[in-house]
Design an enzyme around this catalytic site. Sequence first.
Site, PDB file in Angstrom:
ATOM      1  N   SER A  86       1.631   4.955   0.024  1.00  0.00           N
ATOM      2  CA  SER A  86       0.962   6.185   0.433  1.00  0.00           C
ATOM      3  C   SER A  86       1.628   7.437  -0.106  1.00  0.00           C
ATOM      4  O   SER A  86       1.075   8.533  -0.003  1.00  0.00           O
ATOM      5  CB  SER A  86       0.936   6.262   1.964  1.00  0.00           C
ATOM      6  OG  SER A  86       2.252   6.441   2.472  1.00  0.00           O
ATOM      7  N   CYS A 136     -10.454   3.353   9.828  1.00  0.00           N
ATOM      8  CA  CYS A 136      -9.946   3.249   8.465  1.00  0.00           C
ATOM      9  C   CYS A 136      -9.098   1.993   8.301  1.00  0.00           C
ATOM     10  O   CYS A 136      -9.217   1.272   7.299  1.00  0.00           O
ATOM     11  CB  CYS A 136      -9.143   4.490   8.112  1.00  0.00           C
ATOM     12  SG  CYS A 136      -8.544   4.501   6.405  1.00  0.00           S
ATOM     13  N   GLY A 160       4.468   8.213   1.225  1.00  0.00           N
ATOM     14  CA  GLY A 160       5.343   8.516   2.349  1.00  0.00           C
ATOM     15  C   GLY A 160       6.583   7.639   2.361  1.00  0.00           C
ATOM     16  O   GLY A 160       6.694   6.656   1.622  1.00  0.00           O
ATOM     17  N   VAL A 161       7.505   7.963   3.250  1.00  0.00           N
ATOM     18  CA  VAL A 161       8.783   7.269   3.296  1.00  0.00           C
ATOM     19  C   VAL A 161       8.654   5.850   3.831  1.00  0.00           C
ATOM     20  O   VAL A 161       9.394   4.945   3.418  1.00  0.00           O
ATOM     21  CB  VAL A 161       9.809   8.091   4.118  1.00  0.00           C
ATOM     22  CG1 VAL A 161       9.405   8.150   5.588  1.00  0.00           C
ATOM     23  CG2 VAL A 161      11.215   7.534   3.953  1.00  0.00           C
ATOM     24  N   ASP A 162       7.720   5.598   4.741  1.00  0.00           N
ATOM     25  CA  ASP A 162       7.616   4.285   5.373  1.00  0.00           C
ATOM     26  C   ASP A 162       7.171   3.205   4.387  1.00  0.00           C
ATOM     27  O   ASP A 162       7.762   2.126   4.319  1.00  0.00           O
ATOM     28  CB  ASP A 162       6.651   4.347   6.557  1.00  0.00           C
ATOM     29  CG  ASP A 162       7.088   5.335   7.617  1.00  0.00           C
ATOM     30  OD1 ASP A 162       8.306   5.440   7.848  1.00  0.00           O
ATOM     31  OD2 ASP A 162       6.215   6.018   8.192  1.00  0.00           O
ATOM     32  N   SER A 163       6.117   3.477   3.615  1.00  0.00           N
ATOM     33  CA  SER A 163       5.668   2.496   2.624  1.00  0.00           C
ATOM     34  C   SER A 163       6.693   2.360   1.495  1.00  0.00           C
ATOM     35  O   SER A 163       6.865   1.276   0.927  1.00  0.00           O
ATOM     36  CB  SER A 163       4.297   2.877   2.066  1.00  0.00           C
ATOM     37  OG  SER A 163       4.314   4.148   1.445  1.00  0.00           O
ATOM     38  N   CYS A 212      -7.482  10.700   8.620  1.00  0.00           N
ATOM     39  CA  CYS A 212      -7.022   9.664   7.703  1.00  0.00           C
ATOM     40  C   CYS A 212      -7.580   9.868   6.290  1.00  0.00           C
ATOM     41  O   CYS A 212      -8.797   9.892   6.097  1.00  0.00           O
ATOM     42  CB  CYS A 212      -7.448   8.302   8.245  1.00  0.00           C
ATOM     43  SG  CYS A 212      -6.854   6.910   7.293  1.00  0.00           S
ATOM     44  N   GLY A 226       0.844  -1.187   0.000  1.00  0.00           N
ATOM     45  CA  GLY A 226       0.000   0.000   0.000  1.00  0.00           C
ATOM     46  C   GLY A 226       0.876   1.232   0.000  1.00  0.00           C
ATOM     47  O   GLY A 226       1.395   1.627   1.040  1.00  0.00           O
ATOM     48  N   GLY A 274       3.419   0.313   5.596  1.00  0.00           N
ATOM     49  CA  GLY A 274       4.530   0.949   6.289  1.00  0.00           C
ATOM     50  C   GLY A 274       4.276   1.186   7.758  1.00  0.00           C
ATOM     51  O   GLY A 274       4.904   2.070   8.351  1.00  0.00           O
TER      52      GLY A 274
END
Length: 365
Positions: free
Chosen positions: A13, A102, A15-18, A198, A11, A126
């Site tokens: 997003s 969510c 962002g850095v984590d995913s 969210c 998934g 993430g």
Amino acid sequence: MNNLSKNVVVGMSGGVDSSVSALLLKQQGYQVEGIFMQNWDADDKDPFCSAQQDLTDARAVCDRIGISLRTVNFSQDYWDKVFQHFLDEYAAGRTPNPDIICNKEIKFKAFLNHIQQLGAHYLATGHYVRCEQRHGEYILLKGLDNNKDQSYFLYTLNQEQLPYCLFPVGELEKSSVREVAEKNGFINHAKKDSTGICFIGERKFKNFLQEYLLTKPGNIVSIHGKYLGQHDGLMFHTIGQRKGLKIGGCRGASESPWYVVAKELERNQLIVAQGQNHPHLYANGLFCRQLHWVSNIAPNQPFQCKAKIRYRQQEQFCNVTQIEDDCFQVIFDAPQRAITPGQSVVFYQQDRCLGGGVIEKVLDC
């Protein structure tokens, strides 16, 4: 099967984590694909919705890694299962947590079902949590980065979902994740973490709610019933709130700031008291409903554990007892500040997340 024969959908997003999650899985030999979820229909000129920029960032990262990216739209599911619940709770005077709903209804239900229909073996996100299998049971563990652990938001996961979920950054510190992203030339390596509602973004909350709910002004009164001013609607306030009350000082009273300590729904009154540590801000326990247990089975009653009533809180020792089919009583060893109906209480034993429930009401013992 070895990793080369396993398909993983990440998934993405933006962002850095995913992004780092996708990279790590590819390095581990998985067949990786990214999917970007569009869960909120907003005008392109909406200054509070970052979806278009997030999609652009996700595409750039996927190109860098060398994986495909597609999009999926769950806007109707989000409205029906998440946003309507969000509105209903605020209208009822409670303070919901849309991130938890969510995750429950969209990311690990609608989205998980979607990727399984595509033939994927796993869904990866993430989130800073870990999942392990012990004695034939899947357990949810806190992320190793205590400052980023997100198990509070994922307590509704269960034995039907966890076997198909991967959390690659759960073993890492956030700083290490950003280092990996920068080392690999990710455009979003320094991108700030998302906040706000969210999939909806950071908005002027009061104005946003007024677009969907009718306001009902009422009185602000002290714990002794003294009239202090007017509120624009109970939905705009939460337990423990200090800012935005606009009542200032009171003749004959101290200059200590006022805090929301309760909402009286029948009279549409906001109850306030002075002082950050006023006794009315504290309670010894709570009742919760809508319980979810990661193991699918509630622990033997009663049981002792730790719990927290908000994301950033340190876990607190407590005793938990089931008093009805869908109602548990939680008594804390020490009084807790600003227990808020509509929020979630989540239970832990050491680093293991047992599950949690929605706070129904405060218990004064």
